[in-house]
Design a protein around this motif. Structure first.
Motif, PDB file in Angstrom:
ATOM      1  N   LEU A  93       2.606   1.686  -3.434  1.00 48.17           N
ATOM      2  CA  LEU A  93       1.591   2.019  -4.426  1.00 48.17           C
ATOM      3  C   LEU A  93       1.122   3.460  -4.244  1.00 48.17           C
ATOM      4  O   LEU A  93       1.060   4.225  -5.207  1.00 48.17           O
ATOM      5  CB  LEU A  93       0.406   1.057  -4.328  1.00 48.17           C
ATOM      6  CG  LEU A  93      -0.780   1.349  -5.237  1.00 48.17           C
ATOM      7  CD1 LEU A  93      -0.371   1.291  -6.701  1.00 48.17           C
ATOM      8  CD2 LEU A  93      -1.913   0.389  -4.964  1.00 48.17           C
ATOM      9  N   ALA A  94       0.814   3.840  -3.029  1.00 44.99           N
ATOM     10  CA  ALA A  94       0.346   5.201  -2.750  1.00 44.99           C
ATOM     11  C   ALA A  94       1.380   6.247  -3.194  1.00 44.99           C
ATOM     12  O   ALA A  94       1.042   7.229  -3.861  1.00 44.99           O
ATOM     13  CB  ALA A  94       0.041   5.352  -1.265  1.00 44.99           C
ATOM     14  N   LYS A  95       2.636   6.023  -2.850  1.00 43.07           N
ATOM     15  CA  LYS A  95       3.692   6.968  -3.214  1.00 43.07           C
ATOM     16  C   LYS A  95       3.874   7.057  -4.721  1.00 43.07           C
ATOM     17  O   LYS A  95       4.052   8.137  -5.288  1.00 43.07           O
ATOM     18  CB  LYS A  95       5.014   6.567  -2.563  1.00 43.07           C
ATOM     19  CG  LYS A  95       5.044   6.802  -1.070  1.00 43.07           C
ATOM     20  CD  LYS A  95       6.338   6.297  -0.456  1.00 43.07           C
ATOM     21  CE  LYS A  95       6.289   6.407   1.052  1.00 43.07           C
ATOM     22  NZ  LYS A  95       7.454   5.823   1.699  1.00 43.07           N
ATOM     23  N   ARG A  96       3.825   5.910  -5.396  1.00 40.76           N
ATOM     24  CA  ARG A  96       4.044   5.912  -6.844  1.00 40.76           C
ATOM     25  C   ARG A  96       2.856   6.502  -7.602  1.00 40.76           C
ATOM     26  O   ARG A  96       3.045   7.153  -8.624  1.00 40.76           O
ATOM     27  CB  ARG A  96       4.398   4.520  -7.319  1.00 40.76           C
ATOM     28  CG  ARG A  96       5.753   4.112  -6.720  1.00 40.76           C
ATOM     29  CD  ARG A  96       6.527   3.224  -7.569  1.00 40.76           C
ATOM     30  NE  ARG A  96       7.881   3.072  -7.024  1.00 40.76           N
ATOM     31  CZ  ARG A  96       8.674   2.098  -7.338  1.00 40.76           C
ATOM     32  NH1 ARG A  96       8.298   1.172  -8.196  1.00 40.76           N
ATOM     33  NH2 ARG A  96       9.893   2.028  -6.815  1.00 40.76           N
ATOM     34  N   LEU A  97       1.658   6.280  -7.100  1.00 35.82           N
ATOM     35  CA  LEU A  97       0.498   6.905  -7.734  1.00 35.82           C
ATOM     36  C   LEU A  97       0.612   8.428  -7.656  1.00 35.82           C
ATOM     37  O   LEU A  97       0.392   9.128  -8.644  1.00 35.82           O
ATOM     38  CB  LEU A  97      -0.804   6.450  -7.065  1.00 35.82           C
ATOM     39  CG  LEU A  97      -1.243   5.022  -7.325  1.00 35.82           C
ATOM     40  CD1 LEU A  97      -2.469   4.688  -6.488  1.00 35.82           C
ATOM     41  CD2 LEU A  97      -1.522   4.798  -8.800  1.00 35.82           C
ATOM     42  N   ARG A  98       0.967   8.913  -6.491  1.00 34.44           N
ATOM     43  CA  ARG A  98       1.111  10.362  -6.317  1.00 34.44           C
ATOM     44  C   ARG A  98       2.253  10.893  -7.188  1.00 34.44           C
ATOM     45  O   ARG A  98       2.127  11.932  -7.832  1.00 34.44           O
ATOM     46  CB  ARG A  98       1.366  10.715  -4.863  1.00 34.44           C
ATOM     47  CG  ARG A  98       1.543  12.221  -4.656  1.00 34.44           C
ATOM     48  CD  ARG A  98       1.560  12.555  -3.222  1.00 34.44           C
ATOM     49  NE  ARG A  98       0.204  12.319  -2.751  1.00 34.44           N
ATOM     50  CZ  ARG A  98      -0.371  13.018  -1.796  1.00 34.44           C
ATOM     51  NH1 ARG A  98       0.278  13.973  -1.199  1.00 34.44           N
ATOM     52  NH2 ARG A  98      -1.591  12.756  -1.417  1.00 34.44           N
ATOM     53  N   GLU A 148      -4.199   6.997  -3.246  1.00 33.99           N
ATOM     54  CA  GLU A 148      -2.982   7.789  -3.011  1.00 33.99           C
ATOM     55  C   GLU A 148      -2.645   7.901  -1.525  1.00 33.99           C
ATOM     56  O   GLU A 148      -1.483   8.071  -1.174  1.00 33.99           O
ATOM     57  CB  GLU A 148      -3.114   9.193  -3.617  1.00 33.99           C
ATOM     58  CG  GLU A 148      -2.860   9.236  -5.094  1.00 33.99           C
ATOM     59  CD  GLU A 148      -2.602  10.637  -5.623  1.00 33.99           C
ATOM     60  OE1 GLU A 148      -2.437  11.591  -4.829  1.00 33.99           O
ATOM     61  OE2 GLU A 148      -2.561  10.779  -6.853  1.00 33.99           O
ATOM     62  N   LEU A 149      -3.649   7.843  -0.683  1.00 36.97           N
ATOM     63  CA  LEU A 149      -3.418   7.919   0.758  1.00 36.97           C
ATOM     64  C   LEU A 149      -3.074   6.562   1.366  1.00 36.97           C
ATOM     65  O   LEU A 149      -2.688   6.483   2.531  1.00 36.97           O
ATOM     66  CB  LEU A 149      -4.655   8.497   1.460  1.00 36.97           C
ATOM     67  CG  LEU A 149      -4.961   9.961   1.173  1.00 36.97           C
ATOM     68  CD1 LEU A 149      -6.311  10.342   1.763  1.00 36.97           C
ATOM     69  CD2 LEU A 149      -3.857  10.856   1.703  1.00 36.97           C
ATOM     70  N   VAL A 196       3.355  -1.146  -8.106  1.00 36.17           N
ATOM     71  CA  VAL A 196       3.309  -1.906  -6.855  1.00 36.17           C
ATOM     72  C   VAL A 196       4.687  -2.168  -6.249  1.00 36.17           C
ATOM     73  O   VAL A 196       4.805  -2.825  -5.224  1.00 36.17           O
ATOM     74  CB  VAL A 196       2.532  -3.235  -7.014  1.00 36.17           C
ATOM     75  CG1 VAL A 196       1.094  -2.969  -7.424  1.00 36.17           C
ATOM     76  CG2 VAL A 196       3.216  -4.171  -7.982  1.00 36.17           C
ATOM     77  N   GLY A 197       5.743  -1.674  -6.886  1.00 37.89           N
ATOM     78  CA  GLY A 197       7.072  -1.755  -6.300  1.00 37.89           C
ATOM     79  C   GLY A 197       7.884  -2.989  -6.647  1.00 37.89           C
ATOM     80  O   GLY A 197       8.898  -3.249  -6.007  1.00 37.89           O
ATOM     81  N   LEU A 198       7.466  -3.756  -7.670  1.00 41.39           N
ATOM     82  CA  LEU A 198       8.253  -4.924  -8.059  1.00 41.39           C
ATOM     83  C   LEU A 198       9.456  -4.560  -8.914  1.00 41.39           C
ATOM     84  O   LEU A 198      10.379  -5.362  -9.060  1.00 41.39           O
ATOM     85  CB  LEU A 198       7.377  -5.931  -8.807  1.00 41.39           C
ATOM     86  CG  LEU A 198       6.262  -6.565  -7.982  1.00 41.39           C
ATOM     87  CD1 LEU A 198       5.406  -7.474  -8.851  1.00 41.39           C
ATOM     88  CD2 LEU A 198       6.850  -7.347  -6.814  1.00 41.39           C
ATOM     89  N   LYS A 245       0.820  -1.220   0.000  1.00 36.25           N
ATOM     90  CA  LYS A 245       0.000   0.000   0.000  1.00 36.25           C
ATOM     91  C   LYS A 245       0.847   1.259   0.000  1.00 36.25           C
ATOM     92  O   LYS A 245       0.533   2.208  -0.709  1.00 36.25           O
ATOM     93  CB  LYS A 245      -0.927   0.018   1.217  1.00 36.25           C
ATOM     94  CG  LYS A 245      -2.180  -0.760   1.057  1.00 36.25           C
ATOM     95  CD  LYS A 245      -3.076  -0.506   2.255  1.00 36.25           C
ATOM     96  CE  LYS A 245      -4.274  -1.391   2.242  1.00 36.25           C
ATOM     97  NZ  LYS A 245      -5.148  -1.167   3.387  1.00 36.25           N
ATOM     98  N   ASP A 246       1.895   1.268   0.818  1.00 39.64           N
ATOM     99  CA  ASP A 246       2.726   2.472   0.910  1.00 39.64           C
ATOM    100  C   ASP A 246       3.431   2.771  -0.403  1.00 39.64           C
ATOM    101  O   ASP A 246       3.458   3.924  -0.842  1.00 39.64           O
ATOM    102  CB  ASP A 246       3.757   2.331   2.032  1.00 39.64           C
ATOM    103  CG  ASP A 246       3.121   2.306   3.414  1.00 39.64           C
ATOM    104  OD1 ASP A 246       1.991   2.801   3.563  1.00 39.64           O
ATOM    105  OD2 ASP A 246       3.758   1.781   4.336  1.00 39.64           O
TER     106      ASP A 246
END
Length: 78
Positions: free
Chosen positions: A5-10, A38-39, A64-66, A2-3
């Motif tokens: 994903l949220a950071k990368r979306l923003r 995003e949050l 997703v950070g992969l 989640k963290d």
């Protein structure tokens, strides 16, 4: 996840300079739903994640950070 994903979306949205509502409209979701992604409050379904990745021109793996490489993979022919 989640963290990241949220950071990368923003990060993707800020890089394009678009408001959240534009991304939400493209993905056919509410602005509040996108804000929650995003949050890091909620995670999008795979179908929404695919739309977001297409919109930003990045891979889902990046979101997703992969991978740290945002370049999308070649699209499969239908």
């Amino acid at each position: 996840m989640k963290d990241i994903l949220a950071k990368r979306l923003r990060k993707c949205r800020e890089k394009t300079g678009l408001p959240q509502i534009k991304v939400a409209i493209y993905c056919d979701i509410t602005e509040k739903a996108y804000q929650n992604y995003e949050l890091g409050v909620h995670e999008p379904k795979v179908s929404i994640l695919m739309r977001i990745a297409q919109y930003y021109g990045v891979s889902i793996d990046y979101l997703v950070g992969l991978t740290d490489d945002p370049a999308p993979y070649p699209r499969a022919s239908e």
